[in-house]
Motif scaffolding. Structure first.
Motif, PDB file in Angstrom:
ATOM      1  N   LEU A   1      68.224  16.948  -2.782  1.00  0.00           N
ATOM      2  CA  LEU A   1      67.163  16.610  -3.748  1.00  0.00           C
ATOM      3  C   LEU A   1      66.613  17.880  -4.432  1.00  0.00           C
ATOM      4  O   LEU A   1      65.741  17.794  -5.293  1.00  0.00           O
ATOM      5  N   LYS A   2      67.113  19.042  -3.996  1.00  0.00           N
ATOM      6  CA  LYS A   2      66.618  20.349  -4.470  1.00  0.00           C
ATOM      7  C   LYS A   2      65.098  20.450  -4.315  1.00  0.00           C
ATOM      8  O   LYS A   2      64.384  20.909  -5.216  1.00  0.00           O
ATOM      9  N   SER A   3      64.601  19.968  -3.172  1.00  0.00           N
ATOM     10  CA  SER A   3      63.168  19.938  -2.904  1.00  0.00           C
ATOM     11  C   SER A   3      62.895  20.537  -1.535  1.00  0.00           C
ATOM     12  O   SER A   3      62.800  19.801  -0.556  1.00  0.00           O
ATOM     13  N   PRO A   4      62.805  21.868  -1.434  1.00  0.00           N
ATOM     14  CA  PRO A   4      62.625  22.457  -0.101  1.00  0.00           C
ATOM     15  C   PRO A   4      61.282  22.097   0.528  1.00  0.00           C
ATOM     16  O   PRO A   4      60.300  21.827  -0.178  1.00  0.00           O
ATOM     17  N   LEU A   5      61.280  22.116   1.850  1.00  0.00           N
ATOM     18  CA  LEU A   5      60.059  21.836   2.617  1.00  0.00           C
ATOM     19  C   LEU A   5      59.070  22.984   2.419  1.00  0.00           C
ATOM     20  O   LEU A   5      59.455  24.149   2.377  1.00  0.00           O
ATOM     21  N   ASN A   6      57.769  22.653   2.296  1.00  0.00           N
ATOM     22  CA  ASN A   6      56.756  23.709   2.195  1.00  0.00           C
ATOM     23  C   ASN A   6      56.273  24.170   3.564  1.00  0.00           C
ATOM     24  O   ASN A   6      56.173  25.363   3.828  1.00  0.00           O
ATOM     25  N   ARG A   7      55.929  23.212   4.427  1.00  0.00           N
ATOM     26  CA  ARG A   7      55.340  23.583   5.714  1.00  0.00           C
ATOM     27  C   ARG A   7      55.619  22.549   6.800  1.00  0.00           C
ATOM     28  O   ARG A   7      55.681  21.346   6.517  1.00  0.00           O
ATOM     29  N   ALA A   8      55.764  23.056   8.039  1.00  0.00           N
ATOM     30  CA  ALA A   8      55.802  22.192   9.220  1.00  0.00           C
ATOM     31  C   ALA A   8      54.509  22.463   9.986  1.00  0.00           C
ATOM     32  O   ALA A   8      54.296  23.564  10.484  1.00  0.00           O
ATOM     33  N   ILE A   9      53.626  21.473  10.012  1.00  0.00           N
ATOM     34  CA  ILE A   9      52.322  21.635  10.677  1.00  0.00           C
ATOM     35  C   ILE A   9      52.474  21.147  12.120  1.00  0.00           C
ATOM     36  O   ILE A   9      52.841  19.995  12.352  1.00  0.00           O
ATOM     37  N   ASN A  10      52.199  22.041  13.053  1.00  0.00           N
ATOM     38  CA  ASN A  10      52.365  21.691  14.472  1.00  0.00           C
ATOM     39  C   ASN A  10      50.997  21.604  15.150  1.00  0.00           C
ATOM     40  O   ASN A  10      50.320  22.608  15.316  1.00  0.00           O
ATOM     41  N   ILE A  11      50.577  20.399  15.535  1.00  0.00           N
ATOM     42  CA  ILE A  11      49.261  20.213  16.172  1.00  0.00           C
ATOM     43  C   ILE A  11      49.421  20.328  17.697  1.00  0.00           C
ATOM     44  O   ILE A  11      50.188  19.573  18.301  1.00  0.00           O
ATOM     45  N   GLU A  12      48.688  21.304  18.271  1.00  0.00           N
ATOM     46  CA  GLU A  12      48.835  21.590  19.706  1.00  0.00           C
ATOM     47  C   GLU A  12      47.635  21.070  20.506  1.00  0.00           C
ATOM     48  O   GLU A  12      46.490  21.375  20.165  1.00  0.00           O
ATOM     49  N   VAL A  13      47.918  20.310  21.573  1.00  0.00           N
ATOM     50  CA  VAL A  13      46.867  19.773  22.463  1.00  0.00           C
ATOM     51  C   VAL A  13      47.424  19.802  23.890  1.00  0.00           C
ATOM     52  O   VAL A  13      48.622  19.557  24.096  1.00  0.00           O
ATOM     53  N   CYS A  14      46.574  20.094  24.896  1.00  0.00           N
ATOM     54  CA  CYS A  14      47.073  20.209  26.277  1.00  0.00           C
ATOM     55  C   CYS A  14      47.401  18.817  26.859  1.00  0.00           C
ATOM     56  O   CYS A  14      46.895  17.789  26.392  1.00  0.00           O
ATOM     57  N   HIS A  15      48.237  18.833  27.899  1.00  0.00           N
ATOM     58  CA  HIS A  15      48.783  17.595  28.487  1.00  0.00           C
ATOM     59  C   HIS A  15      47.687  16.603  28.918  1.00  0.00           C
ATOM     60  O   HIS A  15      47.775  15.415  28.615  1.00  0.00           O
ATOM     61  N   GLU A  16      46.643  17.106  29.606  1.00  0.00           N
ATOM     62  CA  GLU A  16      45.597  16.198  30.130  1.00  0.00           C
ATOM     63  C   GLU A  16      44.896  15.479  28.976  1.00  0.00           C
ATOM     64  O   GLU A  16      44.632  14.279  29.045  1.00  0.00           O
ATOM     65  N   ASP A  17      44.571  16.227  27.915  1.00  0.00           N
ATOM     66  CA  ASP A  17      43.895  15.618  26.763  1.00  0.00           C
ATOM     67  C   ASP A  17      44.803  14.589  26.081  1.00  0.00           C
ATOM     68  O   ASP A  17      44.332  13.565  25.585  1.00  0.00           O
ATOM     69  N   LEU A  18      46.109  14.880  26.061  1.00  0.00           N
ATOM     70  CA  LEU A  18      47.036  13.937  25.410  1.00  0.00           C
ATOM     71  C   LEU A  18      47.040  12.597  26.144  1.00  0.00           C
ATOM     72  O   LEU A  18      46.991  11.536  25.521  1.00  0.00           O
ATOM     73  N   ILE A  19      47.077  12.656  27.478  1.00  0.00           N
ATOM     74  CA  ILE A  19      47.063  11.412  28.271  1.00  0.00           C
ATOM     75  C   ILE A  19      45.771  10.643  27.981  1.00  0.00           C
ATOM     76  O   ILE A  19      45.791   9.430  27.746  1.00  0.00           O
ATOM     77  N   ASP A  20      44.623  11.360  27.942  1.00  0.00           N
ATOM     78  CA  ASP A  20      43.342  10.692  27.653  1.00  0.00           C
ATOM     79  C   ASP A  20      43.351  10.066  26.265  1.00  0.00           C
ATOM     80  O   ASP A  20      42.888   8.950  26.065  1.00  0.00           O
ATOM     81  N   ARG A  21      43.871  10.819  25.297  1.00  0.00           N
ATOM     82  CA  ARG A  21      43.864  10.305  23.910  1.00  0.00           C
ATOM     83  C   ARG A  21      44.759   9.083  23.776  1.00  0.00           C
ATOM     84  O   ARG A  21      44.413   8.120  23.085  1.00  0.00           O
ATOM     85  N   LEU A  22      45.918   9.114  24.448  1.00  0.00           N
ATOM     86  CA  LEU A  22      46.849   7.981  24.311  1.00  0.00           C
ATOM     87  C   LEU A  22      46.322   6.740  25.020  1.00  0.00           C
ATOM     88  O   LEU A  22      46.284   5.646  24.444  1.00  0.00           O
ATOM     89  N   THR A  23      45.872   6.914  26.270  1.00  0.00           N
ATOM     90  CA  THR A  23      45.472   5.722  27.035  1.00  0.00           C
ATOM     91  C   THR A  23      44.149   5.149  26.515  1.00  0.00           C
ATOM     92  O   THR A  23      43.869   3.971  26.699  1.00  0.00           O
ATOM     93  N   GLY A  24      43.336   5.991  25.814  1.00  0.00           N
ATOM     94  CA  GLY A  24      42.057   5.508  25.287  1.00  0.00           C
ATOM     95  C   GLY A  24      42.136   5.037  23.843  1.00  0.00           C
ATOM     96  O   GLY A  24      41.143   4.590  23.270  1.00  0.00           O
ATOM     97  N   ARG A  25      43.314   5.141  23.235  1.00  0.00           N
ATOM     98  CA  ARG A  25      43.436   4.746  21.819  1.00  0.00           C
ATOM     99  C   ARG A  25      43.398   3.225  21.673  1.00  0.00           C
ATOM    100  O   ARG A  25      43.979   2.491  22.457  1.00  0.00           O
ATOM    101  N   ARG A  26      42.715   2.763  20.634  1.00  0.00           N
ATOM    102  CA  ARG A  26      42.718   1.352  20.268  1.00  0.00           C
ATOM    103  C   ARG A  26      42.997   1.271  18.769  1.00  0.00           C
ATOM    104  O   ARG A  26      42.537   2.116  18.000  1.00  0.00           O
TER     105      ARG A  26
END
Ligand code: AP5
Ligand code: ZN
Length: 216
Positions: free
Chosen positions: A103-128
């Protein structure tokens, strides 16, 4: 702006994606949302994808790459896009490079969001999630979620099947094994922007905007 959002399950990709897409006026393309829609509509692809999603596994590359290639070919992606949850394997990243080269359309940025394992479990199991409009809440951080009704539309909130603790842990293990290597992949290409995802939703968004200011 052509962007991808990396980061483990529960890091806040979907939450930030809504705001980024609005700010930069680009379509938000979430492969997870596309699969959930297909599951709901019981399409052939949805039936196939459900088996993997329920186990916390990745849907096979050939299926995912096909739907993303088709989506990126649509006219609304001409001025840019935000990919959320894709790529997730090296094969997907290489396929994306090929599509964007063509497509001759290069990517500008890869944004990587970092969160620790314990917080990830809390965020996933508490999501509605709202059954009607898909808005996302958290039982600890939103009073709305405790009340069980969506702020925007009054719809009923539910827990995603793959957010039950056992499946959430499996998804994190799959992420560590198959997706984590992509951080190096984009770092080597000079595209990576690491974002600390531990703060408030607003402060994470501020960091993302700052990282994108330096994007050509
Ligand atoms: P997908 O839907 O992409 O799931 P995911 O990557 O696991 O991401 P999540 O939606 O779980 O998390 P998120 O980072 O978007 O977090 P959110 O913003 O909601 O994929 C689902 C499945 O589809 C996969 O398992 C796989 O089977 C399949 N699939 C999808 N793409 C694929 C691909 N490319 N290849 C193969 N298979 C694929 O936030 C989480 C919670 O935290 C929410 O409750 C939110 O309110 C809260 N929160 C967010 N930010 C903050 C904050 N800063 N502080 C406090 N709480 C916060
Ligand atoms: Zn709603």
């Amino acid at each position: 702006m052509r962007l991808i959002l990396l980061g483990p399950p529960g890091a806040g990709k979907g939450t930030q994606a809504t705001q980024i897409a609005q700010q930069y006026n680009i379509p938000h393309i979430s492969t997870g949302d596309m699969f959930r829609q297909a599951v709901k509509q019981q399409t052939e692809m949805g039936v196939k994808a459900k088996g993997y999603m329920d186990l916390g596994k990745l849907v096979p590359d050939e299926i995912v790459i096909g739907i993303v290639a088709e989506r990126l070919g649509k006219g609304d992606c001409d001025q840019g896009f935000l990919l959320d949850g894709f790529p997730r394997t090296k094969a997907q990243a290489e396929a994306l490079d090929k599509i964007l080269d063509e497509l001759k359309s290069p990517l500008n940025r890869a944004i990587n969001i970092e969160v620790c394992h314990e917080d990830l479990i809390d965020r996933l199991t508490g999501r509605r999630v709202c059954k009607e409009c898909g808005s996302t809440y958290h039982v600890l951080f939103n009073n709305t979620a405790q009340a069980g009704k969506c702020d925007s539309c009054g719809g009923e909130l539910f827990q995603r099947d793959d957010d039950k603790e056992h499946t959430a842990k499996e998804r994190l293990a799959v992420y560590n094994e198959q997706t984590l290597p992509l951080i190096n992949y984009y770092e080597e290409k000079g595209k990576l922007a690491n974002i600390d995802g531990a703060g408030s939703i607003k402060s994470v968004f501020e960091q993302i905007k700052k990282a994108l200011r330096s994007t050509g």
